[in-house]
Design a protein around this motif. Structure first.
Motif, PDB file in Angstrom:
ATOM      1  N   ILE A 114       0.804  -1.192  -0.072  1.00 41.97           N
ATOM      2  CA  ILE A 114      -0.098   0.014  -0.099  1.00 41.97           C
ATOM      3  C   ILE A 114       0.827   1.330  -0.089  1.00 41.97           C
ATOM      4  O   ILE A 114       1.784   1.351   0.777  1.00 41.97           O
ATOM      5  N   TYR A 115       0.448   1.979  -1.076  1.00 42.72           N
ATOM      6  CA  TYR A 115       1.458   3.315  -1.155  1.00 42.72           C
ATOM      7  C   TYR A 115       0.506   4.575  -0.763  1.00 42.72           C
ATOM      8  O   TYR A 115      -0.717   4.558  -1.527  1.00 42.72           O
ATOM      9  N   SER A 116       0.881   5.513   0.083  1.00 45.01           N
ATOM     10  CA  SER A 116       0.032   6.788   0.249  1.00 45.01           C
ATOM     11  C   SER A 116       0.585   7.983   0.501  1.00 45.01           C
ATOM     12  O   SER A 116       1.912   7.889   0.992  1.00 45.01           O
ATOM     13  N   LEU A 117       0.326   9.099  -0.168  1.00 51.03           N
ATOM     14  CA  LEU A 117       0.884  10.438  -0.343  1.00 51.03           C
ATOM     15  C   LEU A 117       0.463  11.086   1.049  1.00 51.03           C
ATOM     16  O   LEU A 117      -0.760  11.231   1.171  1.00 51.03           O
ATOM     17  N   ASN A 118       1.322  11.877   1.507  1.00 50.11           N
ATOM     18  CA  ASN A 118       0.924  12.847   2.668  1.00 50.11           C
ATOM     19  C   ASN A 118       1.750  14.031   2.416  1.00 50.11           C
ATOM     20  O   ASN A 118       2.934  14.033   3.223  1.00 50.11           O
ATOM     21  N   GLY A 119       1.627  15.026   1.846  1.00 54.56           N
ATOM     22  CA  GLY A 119       2.581  16.144   1.601  1.00 54.56           C
ATOM     23  C   GLY A 119       3.932  15.636   0.749  1.00 54.56           C
ATOM     24  O   GLY A 119       3.643  14.952  -0.318  1.00 54.56           O
ATOM     25  N   SER A 120       5.150  15.662   1.394  1.00 54.36           N
ATOM     26  CA  SER A 120       6.277  15.239   0.934  1.00 54.36           C
ATOM     27  C   SER A 120       6.451  13.962   1.339  1.00 54.36           C
ATOM     28  O   SER A 120       7.753  13.449   1.194  1.00 54.36           O
ATOM     29  N   GLU A 121       5.431  13.442   2.042  1.00 54.35           N
ATOM     30  CA  GLU A 121       5.957  12.026   2.551  1.00 54.35           C
ATOM     31  C   GLU A 121       5.214  10.842   1.857  1.00 54.35           C
ATOM     32  O   GLU A 121       4.154  10.787   1.226  1.00 54.35           O
ATOM     33  N   LEU A 122       6.081   9.707   1.583  1.00 55.25           N
ATOM     34  CA  LEU A 122       5.287   8.551   1.109  1.00 55.25           C
ATOM     35  C   LEU A 122       5.436   7.363   2.022  1.00 55.25           C
ATOM     36  O   LEU A 122       6.760   7.038   2.505  1.00 55.25           O
ATOM     37  N   LYS A 123       4.113   6.821   2.440  1.00 54.51           N
ATOM     38  CA  LYS A 123       4.145   5.876   3.227  1.00 54.51           C
ATOM     39  C   LYS A 123       4.005   4.697   2.409  1.00 54.51           C
ATOM     40  O   LYS A 123       3.179   4.495   1.719  1.00 54.51           O
ATOM     41  N   VAL A 124       4.807   3.716   2.924  1.00 59.19           N
ATOM     42  CA  VAL A 124       4.762   2.204   2.336  1.00 59.19           C
ATOM     43  C   VAL A 124       4.488   1.142   3.448  1.00 59.19           C
ATOM     44  O   VAL A 124       4.939   1.316   4.217  1.00 59.19           O
ATOM     45  N   THR A 277       0.828  -5.676   9.780  1.00 61.53           N
ATOM     46  CA  THR A 277       1.285  -4.581   8.813  1.00 61.53           C
ATOM     47  C   THR A 277       2.421  -4.115   9.312  1.00 61.53           C
ATOM     48  O   THR A 277       2.740  -3.721  10.421  1.00 61.53           O
ATOM     49  N   LYS A 278       3.538  -3.804   8.319  1.00 61.98           N
ATOM     50  CA  LYS A 278       4.611  -3.325   8.555  1.00 61.98           C
ATOM     51  C   LYS A 278       4.990  -2.229   7.702  1.00 61.98           C
ATOM     52  O   LYS A 278       4.643  -2.310   6.367  1.00 61.98           O
ATOM     53  N   ALA A 279       5.281  -0.800   8.121  1.00 63.08           N
ATOM     54  CA  ALA A 279       5.053   0.258   7.474  1.00 63.08           C
ATOM     55  C   ALA A 279       6.323   1.004   7.548  1.00 63.08           C
ATOM     56  O   ALA A 279       7.046   1.102   8.849  1.00 63.08           O
ATOM     57  N   HIS A 280       6.897   1.667   6.648  1.00 59.15           N
ATOM     58  CA  HIS A 280       8.094   2.600   6.778  1.00 59.15           C
ATOM     59  C   HIS A 280       7.756   4.117   6.019  1.00 59.15           C
ATOM     60  O   HIS A 280       6.609   4.011   5.177  1.00 59.15           O
ATOM     61  N   LYS A 281       8.299   4.998   6.168  1.00 56.81           N
ATOM     62  CA  LYS A 281       7.874   6.400   5.611  1.00 56.81           C
ATOM     63  C   LYS A 281       9.227   7.030   5.017  1.00 56.81           C
ATOM     64  O   LYS A 281      10.379   6.928   5.710  1.00 56.81           O
ATOM     65  N   ILE A 282       8.969   7.330   3.804  1.00 56.20           N
ATOM     66  CA  ILE A 282      10.141   8.239   3.259  1.00 56.20           C
ATOM     67  C   ILE A 282       9.557   9.615   2.953  1.00 56.20           C
ATOM     68  O   ILE A 282       8.501   9.980   2.578  1.00 56.20           O
ATOM     69  N   LEU A 283      10.757  10.394   3.212  1.00 60.78           N
ATOM     70  CA  LEU A 283      10.141  11.829   3.507  1.00 60.78           C
ATOM     71  C   LEU A 283      10.999  12.601   2.427  1.00 60.78           C
ATOM     72  O   LEU A 283      12.228  12.535   2.520  1.00 60.78           O
ATOM     73  N   PHE A 284      10.513  13.157   1.433  1.00 59.12           N
ATOM     74  CA  PHE A 284      11.368  13.723   0.218  1.00 59.12           C
ATOM     75  C   PHE A 284      11.321  15.242   0.520  1.00 59.12           C
ATOM     76  O   PHE A 284      10.457  15.954   1.083  1.00 59.12           O
TER      77      PHE A 284
END
Length: 284
Positions: A114-124, A277-284
């Motif tokens: 599951i991919y979701s955007l929140n501003g400059s953040e991409l949650k996987v 569920t295991k999640a990580h966030k990438i902040l661009f």
């Protein structure tokens, strides 16, 4: 044929392929942040690792008294996922067990990326659901490559906490119990190609669950938050223009593995009908 899904807001645009549910591009202000996947260098971008991370001793394991074979990193990265839903700034990709997977991995499951955007953040998010009444064992992890146009040596990895950076030594695809030190009581690891001459840096005991990849010349950073992931790997190829930051829930076999899947370090166990569920966030 693989389908491409594009998620976009006023900050970033992310492109995901249904082949492997793989993130293949993230652009911010028109600038590419993800490795471009040049085939003669490394043809992936950000492969998803499931149902194992890394290699198995002799590419095999034993479960329920039977022997099975799995290639390094498992099969999800080479599997066509169903695009289950796309809406707004979120996309869900589904892979379900089938006759072929059951020959290699004897569990009945649904695996969603599951991919979701929140501003400059991409949650996987990696959601694994055990469809059977019996227990299930697996590992899952990210293998995300970040584009370094001028090479990796103008970048540093900045950890949230001071670390003893002891990297477990790889012997082929397997881990030794010996380590090599690449930093003592430090938050910063300046990247050098020499670290990757043998393969990857493998950190099994970091305290940090946040880091950033910083270009020391421009000051540009990409952040990564990976709470719930026990291990972190860094990897590239000699003189390649990318660095992979890899939070894993699982790790390669050790050289003295007894092949028993239940005994594998970092293995996740799900009870019947359970999911996680295991999640990580990438902040661009």
């Amino acid at each position: 044929m693989a389908e491409q899904v594009i998620l976009s807001n006023n900050r970033i645009t992310a492109t995901i392929s249904s082949r492997g549910a793989e993130l293949i591009s993230v652009k911010k202000e028109g600038k590419e942040k993800i490795w471009i996947g040049t085939p003669e260098v490394w043809g992936f971008h950000c492969p998803v690792l499931f149902p194992i991370c890394g290699g198995l001793k002799d590419d095999k394991y034993i479960y329920g008294g039977k022997e099975y074979s799995l290639q390094k990193h498992g099969f999800a990265r080479l599997t066509d996922f169903e695009v289950e839903s796309v809406g707004g700034e979120k996309a869900v990709f589904l892979h379900r067990f089938n006759e072929e997977t059951f020959k290699k991995f004897p569990f009945k499951y649904e695996f969603r990326v599951i991919y979701s955007l929140n501003g400059s953040e991409l949650k996987v998010e990696y959601n694994v659901k055990n469809l059977a009444e019996s227990e299930m064992y697996f590992s899952v992890g990210a293998h995300e490559g970040y584009y370094c146009p001028n090479g990796i040596e103008e970048y540093s990895v900045i950890f949230e906490k001071p670390e003893m950076l002891e990297s477990s030594i790889l012997n082929g695809n397997l881990l030794e119990y010996n380590t090599v030190n690449v930093g003592t009581n430090t938050c910063e690891l300046p990247l050098k190609y020499e670290y990757f001459a043998a393969d990857a840096l493998v950190f099994l005991n970091l305290k940090s669950k946040k880091l950033s990849l910083k270009n020391r010349k421009t000051g540009e950073t990409v952040g990564l938050e990976y709470e719930g992931h026990d291990f972190l790997l860094l990897w590239t190829k000699p003189n390649a223009n990318y660095i992979c930051l890899e939070p894993w829930c699982g790790c390669p076999d050790f050289v003295d593995s007894d092949y028993d899947f239940k005994n594998k370090k970092g293995i996740i166990k799900l009870l019947g009908k359970e999911e996680t569920t295991k999640a990580h966030k990438i902040l661009f």
